[in-house]
Design an enzyme around this catalytic site. Sequence first.
Site, PDB file in Angstrom:
ATOM      1  N   GLY A 172       0.819  -1.205   0.000  1.00  0.00           N
ATOM      2  CA  GLY A 172       0.000   0.000   0.000  1.00  0.00           C
ATOM      3  C   GLY A 172       0.850   1.250   0.000  1.00  0.00           C
ATOM      4  CB  CYS A 173      -0.060   4.619   1.103  1.00  0.00           C
ATOM      5  SG  CYS A 173       0.692   6.184   1.556  1.00  0.00           S
ATOM      6  CG  PHE A 174       5.889   5.040  -0.515  1.00  0.00           C
ATOM      7  CD1 PHE A 174       5.442   6.320  -0.292  1.00  0.00           C
ATOM      8  CD2 PHE A 174       6.490   4.775  -1.737  1.00  0.00           C
ATOM      9  CE1 PHE A 174       5.581   7.323  -1.235  1.00  0.00           C
ATOM     10  CE2 PHE A 174       6.636   5.765  -2.695  1.00  0.00           C
ATOM     11  CZ  PHE A 174       6.186   7.050  -2.438  1.00  0.00           C
TER      12      PHE A 174
ATOM     13  CB  CYS B 220       0.560   3.672   5.548  1.00  0.00           C
ATOM     14  SG  CYS B 220      -0.787   4.783   5.128  1.00  0.00           S
TER      15      CYS B 220
END
Length: 179
Positions: A13-15, A17
Amino acid sequence: MNDQLAVATFGNGCFWCTEAIFQQLKGVKTVLPGYTGGEVKNPTYKEVCTGTTGHAEAIQITYDPAVIDYRALLDVFFYTHDPTTLNRQGGDVGTQYRSAIFFHDKEQQAEAVNIINQLTAEGVYTDPIVTEVTEIDIFYDAEAYHQNYYNNNKNQGYCRAVINPKLDKFMKKYGSMTK
C-alpha cells in the site's frame, strides 16, 4: 551486535503508511520508500501514480537480523495491510498499491511462501491471499519529500486520518517490539 545487516522489500500500500510502521521496530535501521517491480527506468511518483509503469509503491527495510528476523518483518507486513485485495489498499486503488514481497534471496522467497501457506491453511483471511512473491529487481528511491513523510507531517490530514489508526492497531499487537 551483529555487523551484518539484511534488506527486505515490501509493497503493501501507500509507502507513507508502511514506512511509519516499520520505522518503529527494534532492529530496523532504515526504511526507504520507493518504487520497484515495473518496467520504466527512474520512474517518478507522478508516473507511478498513473498505474502504467508497473511499479509498486514499496519500502526497502535495512535491519539487523540479530535483533529482528525476516519472519517477524513478514508477520508485521501481513498484519498491517490487507493481502487479499488485488491492487488496492483501502482507498488507494491501482497496481502501484498491490500486496507484494520482493525477495532478495532464496531463503526470503521460501519464508514468504511458507507464511502465505501457513496463513491460508489456518484460515486467517476469509478471502484468498493475493500477495505476489517476486525477486527484487531495481529499487528506485522515492523523491525526498516522500522520505520520513509521517514524521515530517504528523498533523497533515492524511497522517491523522489514515496513518494514525494504522499505527494504533500496530502498537496494540507489536508495542513490545518497538524502539
